[in-house]
Design an enzyme around this catalytic site. Structure first.
Site, mmCIF file in Angstrom:
data_model
loop_
_atom_site.group_PDB
_atom_site.id
_atom_site.type_symbol
_atom_site.label_atom_id
_atom_site.label_comp_id
_atom_site.label_asym_id
_atom_site.label_seq_id
_atom_site.Cartn_x
_atom_site.Cartn_y
_atom_site.Cartn_z
ATOM 1 N N GLU A 30 80.367 78.073 16.154
ATOM 2 C CA GLU A 30 81.147 76.675 16.958
ATOM 3 C C GLU A 30 81.990 77.089 18.102
ATOM 4 O OE1 GLU A 30 82.802 72.656 17.209
ATOM 5 O OE2 GLU A 30 82.011 73.325 14.923
ATOM 6 N N CYS A 78 86.162 70.248 20.461
ATOM 7 C CA CYS A 78 84.862 71.011 21.680
ATOM 8 C C CYS A 78 83.970 69.905 21.415
ATOM 9 C CB CYS A 78 84.253 71.977 20.560
ATOM 10 S SG CYS A 78 83.618 71.995 19.225
ATOM 11 N N ASN A 80 92.582 72.954 14.987
ATOM 12 C CA ASN A 80 92.628 71.677 15.773
ATOM 13 C C ASN A 80 91.642 70.479 14.682
ATOM 14 O OD1 ASN A 80 89.645 72.916 16.171
ATOM 15 N ND2 ASN A 80 89.556 71.083 17.670
#
Length: 487
Positions: free
Chosen positions: A259, A293, A163
């Site tokens: 992450e 996220c 992304n």
């Protein structure tokens, strides 16, 4: 200048020890655009033997790179940032085709990445050690001095997601390089073309041979091999919780910085400025179709103001720009990265409908483009209350008290960020202190930046702390040299 990384058939190569090479197996993975399914390019499906060769190059190069002065390393990063800006249009066009991001957002990502690289260079130059006198500890005389400096860890494996293929690759590469590590970049398959362009930028800036190398291939084929390789000294991963947990489970004695996923909550109290709150939530939930996220993924609101907030949300969501970036320059909601991703979002929508949630608006799909969708009266038995959609659908969960809001927020397996909307600073800090997340935003959408702030997740949202200074510290260690004075 970029022709070197691919051939006339648009088959890309990997950077190994300063040379762009195709795979010896001559096997490739085709990358298709999520916007119109055109073939954007193909990347080599590297073998384990080629992975060995690449990591060996990085290991050997690190012996010299760690002795290069920090000022010299910083100058290379400054030049990389300048080159990134110079080639913004070309790279943004590629990003749009490869990951479906609208062109304005692609430009913004590249600009932010250049700033990140420059700040990493500045921060690296400010890293300092310390000297510790022995007599400051009881029982020791003033005949020992510990000289402490920060030492690079060695070879960093940087695994970036689809992304933000430029920003979240550079956020691993720049801090690693400035402190003296070498890097092997393994980009997500969808996003790997952009990652390879970024590697070429660093090479053009003067990164020595072997200091930055790339690996492409299917995670199912080389993922376990590269993450458990004996010569990898640190793994910096951004991606799904499922993959992150697997990496954590199979690695041994290798530090990790991860992450992972999130189910970020926006908690709205009775005294919140609802107009501002609605604006922030919509921006945080639906930009890039929620494929972030840190996107707002659930709204936990006091029942007394829920109707008013939902009316404002509905109005603002209906004004979002939806479409294909090939046809429009600036969009909020774009096609999802794949049919699989869109199928999953539609499963969550169907489950919410079947279990009695109230559809406020949206819910329709055309290809991989899903309308921005909002559900009210979502209950705990619905998948949408707990699962991360990575798409443009948001549940509203009504609560009767601050304690209930905190309980529902903390019941999630994730703990990345949360937002609290209130005009009462005492309530804001009470809730912030009670939430099991890495970051709490007060009166703002959940978001990643600024990039020098600490950024972290707890529980299934990650491990370790990012942010430029913190990333540099994570990818280095203290080394003590003790001077013994015989006096």
């Amino acid at each position: 200048m970029f022709e070197i990384i691919k051939n006339s058939e648009n088959k890309y190569k990997n950077l190994n020890n300063g040379v762009w090479e195709t795979s010896e197996s001559n096997k490739f993975i085709d990358i298709y655009s999520p916007l119109d399914q055109r073939l954007v390019g193909s990347v080599p499906a590297m073998t384990s033997a080629e992975v060995d060769k690449t990591i060996a190059s990085a290991k050997e190069a690190q012996k010299k790179w760690k002795h290069i002065s920090v000022n010299e390393r910083a100058e290379i990063l400054y030049k990389a940032a300048d080159l990134l800006i110079k080639h913004t249009d070309e790279l943004a066009e590629l990003m749009m085709l490869e990951i479906g991001k609208d062109i304005k957002s692609a430009h913004s990502e590249i600009s932010r990445t250049a700033d990140f690289i420059r700040f990493s260079a500045d921060s690296g130059k400010s890293v300092s050690g310390e000297s510790i006198p022995g007599d400051s500890f009881p029982g020791f005389k003033n005949n020992k001095v510990s000289v402490v400096k920060r030492e690079p860890l060695g070879v960093i494996l940087a695994i970036s997601p689809f992304n933000y293929p430029v920003n979240l690759a550079a956020s691993k590469i720049a801090p690693a390089l400035i402190i003296g590590n070498t890097v092997v970049l393994k980009p997500a398959t969808q996003g790997s073309l952009s990652g390879l362009y970024l590697a070429r930028i660093f090479q053009m800036a003067g990164v020595p041979d072997g200091v930055l190398n790339t690996v492409t291939g299917k995670g199912s084929e080389i993922g376990d091999y590269i993450t458990t390789h004996k010569d990898i000294n640190f793994i910096n991963f951004t991606g799904s919780t499922e993959v992150g947990q697997r990496i954590s489970g199979i690695t041994k004695m290798v530090p990790l910085l991860m992450e992972l996923g999130g189910k970020d909550a926006a908690i709205v109290l009775e005294d919140a400025d609802l107009e501002m709150t609605a604006t922030q939530i919509v921006a945080g939930a639906y930009s890039y179709s929620g494929q972030r996220c840190t996107a707002v993924k659930r709204i936990i609101v006091m029942d007394s103001v829920a109707d008013e907030l939902i009316a404002m949300l509905k109005e603002k969501i209906s004004q979002l720009k939806i479409g294909n970036p090939l046809e429009h320059d600036q969009l909020d909601v774009v096609p999802l990265i794949s049919s699989k991703a869109a199928d999953f979002v539609m499963e969550l929508i169907a489950d919410a409908k079947d279990k009695g949630a109230s559809l406020v608006l949206g819910g329709n799909r055309e290809g991989n483009l899903i309308e921005p969708t909002l559900f009210d009266h979502v209950t705990r038995d619905m998948r949408l209350a707990w699962e991360e959609p990575f798409g443009p659908v948001v549940p509203v969960i009504r609560v009767a008290s601050k304690e209930e809001a905190i309980e529902i927020a903390n019941a999630s397996e994730y703990g990345l960020q949360s937002s609290v909307f209130t005009q009462n600073i005492n309530d804001a800090f009470y809730i912030a202190d009670s939430l099991d997340v890495g970051t709490v935003q007060i009166n703002n959408k959940t978001e990643r930046g600024p990039d020098h702030f600490p950024f972290l997740g707890v529980k299934s949202s990650g491990m370790g702390t990012q942010g430029i200074k913190y990333s540099i510290e994570s990818m280095s260690r203290p080394k003590a040299t003790i001077v013994n004075l015989h006096i």
